[in-house]
Scaffold this motif. Structure first.
Motif, PDB file in Angstrom:
ATOM      1  N   VAL A 176     -30.840   5.825 -22.407  1.00 53.51           N
ATOM      2  CA  VAL A 176     -31.919   6.141 -23.350  1.00 53.51           C
ATOM      3  C   VAL A 176     -32.842   7.219 -22.771  1.00 53.51           C
ATOM      4  O   VAL A 176     -33.374   8.058 -23.507  1.00 53.51           O
ATOM      5  N   TYR A 177     -32.998   7.205 -21.456  1.00 57.10           N
ATOM      6  CA  TYR A 177     -33.842   8.215 -20.793  1.00 57.10           C
ATOM      7  C   TYR A 177     -33.367   9.629 -21.130  1.00 57.10           C
ATOM      8  O   TYR A 177     -34.180  10.539 -21.324  1.00 57.10           O
ATOM      9  N   GLU A 178     -32.051   9.796 -21.224  1.00 59.67           N
ATOM     10  CA  GLU A 178     -31.505  11.119 -21.557  1.00 59.67           C
ATOM     11  C   GLU A 178     -31.915  11.546 -22.963  1.00 59.67           C
ATOM     12  O   GLU A 178     -32.052  12.742 -23.235  1.00 59.67           O
ATOM     13  N   TRP A 179     -32.118  10.585 -23.847  1.00 63.56           N
ATOM     14  CA  TRP A 179     -32.518  10.924 -25.217  1.00 63.56           C
ATOM     15  C   TRP A 179     -33.921  11.523 -25.244  1.00 63.56           C
ATOM     16  O   TRP A 179     -34.272  12.234 -26.187  1.00 63.56           O
ATOM     17  N   TYR A 180     -34.708  11.199 -24.238  1.00 62.18           N
ATOM     18  CA  TYR A 180     -36.096  11.685 -24.186  1.00 62.18           C
ATOM     19  C   TYR A 180     -36.240  13.007 -23.430  1.00 62.18           C
ATOM     20  O   TYR A 180     -37.353  13.516 -23.323  1.00 62.18           O
ATOM     21  N   GLN A 181     -35.168  13.548 -22.927  1.00 62.22           N
ATOM     22  CA  GLN A 181     -35.257  14.780 -22.149  1.00 62.22           C
ATOM     23  C   GLN A 181     -35.264  15.995 -23.083  1.00 62.22           C
ATOM     24  O   GLN A 181     -34.252  16.634 -23.309  1.00 62.22           O
ATOM     25  N   LYS A 182     -36.414  16.274 -23.642  1.00 56.26           N
ATOM     26  CA  LYS A 182     -36.604  17.410 -24.536  1.00 56.26           C
ATOM     27  C   LYS A 182     -37.548  18.419 -23.872  1.00 56.26           C
ATOM     28  O   LYS A 182     -38.440  18.034 -23.109  1.00 56.26           O
ATOM     29  N   ASP A 184     -39.944  20.070 -25.173  1.00 58.38           N
ATOM     30  CA  ASP A 184     -41.308  19.944 -25.679  1.00 58.38           C
ATOM     31  C   ASP A 184     -41.513  18.554 -26.259  1.00 58.38           C
ATOM     32  O   ASP A 184     -40.630  18.013 -26.926  1.00 58.38           O
ATOM     33  N   GLY A 185     -42.692  17.985 -26.014  1.00 57.37           N
ATOM     34  CA  GLY A 185     -43.055  16.735 -26.665  1.00 57.37           C
ATOM     35  C   GLY A 185     -42.587  15.507 -25.918  1.00 57.37           C
ATOM     36  O   GLY A 185     -41.720  15.558 -25.047  1.00 57.37           O
ATOM     37  N   LYS A 186     -43.159  14.356 -26.296  1.00 58.13           N
ATOM     38  CA  LYS A 186     -42.887  13.094 -25.606  1.00 58.13           C
ATOM     39  C   LYS A 186     -41.999  12.152 -26.409  1.00 58.13           C
ATOM     40  O   LYS A 186     -41.740  11.035 -25.969  1.00 58.13           O
ATOM     41  N   TRP A 187     -41.544  12.592 -27.579  1.00 56.92           N
ATOM     42  CA  TRP A 187     -40.759  11.721 -28.444  1.00 56.92           C
ATOM     43  C   TRP A 187     -39.282  12.094 -28.395  1.00 56.92           C
ATOM     44  O   TRP A 187     -38.902  13.156 -27.900  1.00 56.92           O
ATOM     45  N   ILE A 188     -38.441  11.225 -28.948  1.00 59.22           N
ATOM     46  CA  ILE A 188     -37.004  11.511 -28.992  1.00 59.22           C
ATOM     47  C   ILE A 188     -36.729  12.786 -29.777  1.00 59.22           C
ATOM     48  O   ILE A 188     -35.818  13.550 -29.439  1.00 59.22           O
ATOM     49  N   MET A 189     -37.541  13.055 -30.808  1.00 57.69           N
ATOM     50  CA  MET A 189     -37.417  14.297 -31.580  1.00 57.69           C
ATOM     51  C   MET A 189     -38.384  15.367 -31.066  1.00 57.69           C
ATOM     52  O   MET A 189     -38.795  16.254 -31.823  1.00 57.69           O
ATOM     53  N   GLY A 190     -38.707  15.305 -29.793  1.00 60.36           N
ATOM     54  CA  GLY A 190     -39.571  16.318 -29.196  1.00 60.36           C
ATOM     55  C   GLY A 190     -41.024  16.095 -29.545  1.00 60.36           C
ATOM     56  O   GLY A 190     -41.631  15.099 -29.151  1.00 60.36           O
ATOM     57  N   ASP A 191     -41.595  17.004 -30.316  1.00 57.24           N
ATOM     58  CA  ASP A 191     -42.997  16.904 -30.713  1.00 57.24           C
ATOM     59  C   ASP A 191     -43.216  15.954 -31.890  1.00 57.24           C
ATOM     60  O   ASP A 191     -44.362  15.689 -32.256  1.00 57.24           O
ATOM     61  N   THR A 192     -42.150  15.449 -32.489  1.00 56.84           N
ATOM     62  CA  THR A 192     -42.253  14.717 -33.755  1.00 56.84           C
ATOM     63  C   THR A 192     -41.962  13.232 -33.555  1.00 56.84           C
ATOM     64  O   THR A 192     -40.859  12.856 -33.148  1.00 56.84           O
ATOM     65  N   SER A 194     -41.030   9.502 -34.690  1.00 55.03           N
ATOM     66  CA  SER A 194     -40.108   9.028 -35.720  1.00 55.03           C
ATOM     67  C   SER A 194     -39.738   7.570 -35.472  1.00 55.03           C
ATOM     68  O   SER A 194     -40.116   6.958 -34.460  1.00 55.03           O
ATOM     69  N   TYR A 195     -38.962   7.036 -36.402  1.00 58.11           N
ATOM     70  CA  TYR A 195     -38.473   5.665 -36.277  1.00 58.11           C
ATOM     71  C   TYR A 195     -37.607   5.485 -35.033  1.00 58.11           C
ATOM     72  O   TYR A 195     -37.496   4.374 -34.513  1.00 58.11           O
ATOM     73  N   ALA A 196     -37.020   6.556 -34.533  1.00 53.78           N
ATOM     74  CA  ALA A 196     -36.229   6.458 -33.299  1.00 53.78           C
ATOM     75  C   ALA A 196     -37.070   5.904 -32.158  1.00 53.78           C
ATOM     76  O   ALA A 196     -36.616   5.054 -31.371  1.00 53.78           O
ATOM     77  N   ASP A 197     -38.318   6.355 -32.050  1.00 56.94           N
ATOM     78  CA  ASP A 197     -39.204   5.868 -30.990  1.00 56.94           C
ATOM     79  C   ASP A 197     -39.619   4.419 -31.237  1.00 56.94           C
ATOM     80  O   ASP A 197     -39.798   3.649 -30.289  1.00 56.94           O
ATOM     81  N   ILE A 198     -39.745   4.050 -32.500  1.00 57.48           N
ATOM     82  CA  ILE A 198     -40.079   2.659 -32.832  1.00 57.48           C
ATOM     83  C   ILE A 198     -38.949   1.723 -32.417  1.00 57.48           C
ATOM     84  O   ILE A 198     -39.202   0.617 -31.918  1.00 57.48           O
ATOM     85  N   ILE A 199     -37.702   2.158 -32.588  1.00 56.94           N
ATOM     86  CA  ILE A 199     -36.562   1.334 -32.149  1.00 56.94           C
ATOM     87  C   ILE A 199     -36.687   1.013 -30.669  1.00 56.94           C
ATOM     88  O   ILE A 199     -36.583  -0.158 -30.251  1.00 56.94           O
ATOM     89  N   ILE A 200     -36.905   2.027 -29.847  1.00 55.91           N
ATOM     90  CA  ILE A 200     -36.969   1.823 -28.398  1.00 55.91           C
ATOM     91  C   ILE A 200     -38.190   0.991 -28.023  1.00 55.91           C
ATOM     92  O   ILE A 200     -38.097   0.044 -27.225  1.00 55.91           O
ATOM     93  N   ALA A 201     -39.337   1.308 -28.608  1.00 60.46           N
ATOM     94  CA  ALA A 201     -40.569   0.582 -28.276  1.00 60.46           C
ATOM     95  C   ALA A 201     -40.479  -0.890 -28.664  1.00 60.46           C
ATOM     96  O   ALA A 201     -41.034  -1.752 -27.969  1.00 60.46           O
ATOM     97  N   LYS A 226     -41.189   5.404 -17.020  1.00 57.34           N
ATOM     98  CA  LYS A 226     -41.087   5.924 -18.390  1.00 57.34           C
ATOM     99  C   LYS A 226     -41.366   4.876 -19.457  1.00 57.34           C
ATOM    100  O   LYS A 226     -41.997   5.164 -20.478  1.00 57.34           O
ATOM    101  N   TRP A 227     -40.923   3.636 -19.248  1.00 57.66           N
ATOM    102  CA  TRP A 227     -40.833   2.697 -20.358  1.00 57.66           C
ATOM    103  C   TRP A 227     -42.162   2.051 -20.701  1.00 57.66           C
ATOM    104  O   TRP A 227     -42.447   1.815 -21.887  1.00 57.66           O
ATOM    105  N   ALA A 228     -42.989   1.791 -19.723  1.00 60.14           N
ATOM    106  CA  ALA A 228     -44.341   1.322 -20.034  1.00 60.14           C
ATOM    107  C   ALA A 228     -45.097   2.404 -20.804  1.00 60.14           C
ATOM    108  O   ALA A 228     -45.874   2.106 -21.725  1.00 60.14           O
TER     109      ALA A 228
END
Length: 241
Positions: A176-182, A184-192, A194-201, A226-228
């Motif tokens: 999952v860490y690789e999904w966050y390697q963008k 720009d930005g701190k989300w799975i979709m970079g600056d945006t 989304s529900y993807a981040d809600i799944i992980i959280a 990363k996860w906290a």
């Protein structure tokens, strides 16, 4: 005037009750979209009875006794009469019915559905210690029911006491860490967001709620802490206003 939606969630012996990952997902969505809602708490051992009584849809498989299996979360919307089962279908319904503050931005629902399926496929080898701790957080009757039901697919014993019990979960988060390697930005979709981040959280919230303090410290230390941070970021983003 809009009536509050009703979210069905699983009762526990923890302060505030909430602990389960799947009901956490619609709760985050409802808060993010500022949709009024109330929570009705159901004992784990009584989910099928309670959900059948409100007309919820079973999930399409049978238990070991041959009975239909019901689950939570279920969302009831008195404004439309809809009763929706399954966290992803609830998210899709909320997006279509209450489109302000999108959780599937830029037509990303198909992509996020694929991510949800991929994440779900990663989780099973890591479940044993999490199931062990979850059963401890329920009352004795529901804990026994949870163990009997879940051990059909995740065989006992459920170990928690050794490093190797937690290694499969660390492997999940390495992926999952690789999904966050963008760039720009701190989300799975970079600056945006989304529900993807809600799944992980939501899974992180489950871990934090049921595991012991030293076990959460272990999980929190993976991937440079990363996860906290992801959990804190999503909780902040989904604060009701």
């Amino acid at each position: 005037m809009m009536q509050p939606l009703v979210l069905y969630d699983i009762l526990s012996e923890l302060p505030g009750n909430s602990w389960s990952a799947n009901p956490a997902k619609p709760r985050f969505v409802l808060r993010y979209k500022n949709i009024p809602f109330v929570t009705l708490w159901v004992e784990y051992a009584e989910i099928s009875i309670a959900m059948k009584s409100i007309g919820a849809t079973p999930i399409g498989r049978k238990d070991r006794h041959g009975s239909d299996v019901y689950t939570v979360p279920v969302l009831s919307d008195p404004n439309t009469g809809a009763i929706i089962t399954d966290s992803l279908e609830i998210a899709s319904y909320l997006e279509k019915t209450y489109p302000e503050k999108p959780i599937f931005p830029n037509n990303s629902e198909p992509l996020i559905r694929t991510l949800d399926s991929t994440h779900f496929s990663l989780i099973p080898p890591a479940l044993k210690p999490l199931f062990a701790r979850s059963a401890e957080r329920l009352n004795p009757a529901s804990g026994k029911f949870f163990t009997e039901a879940r051990s059909e697919n995740v065989p006992l014993p459920w170990g928690v006491g050794h490093d190797e019990d937690w290694d499969p979960l660390e492997k999940v988060y390495n992926t999952v860490y690789e999904w966050y390697q963008k760039p720009d930005g701190k989300w799975i979709m970079g600056d945006t967001f989304s529900y993807a981040d809600i799944i992980i959280a939501s899974f992180l919230l489950w871990h934090k709620r049921v595991v012991k303090e030293d076990e959460w410290a272990r999980i929190s230390s993976w991937n440079g802490g990363k996860w906290a941070q992801v959990l804190a970021d999503v909780e902040e983003e989904c604060k009701s206003t």
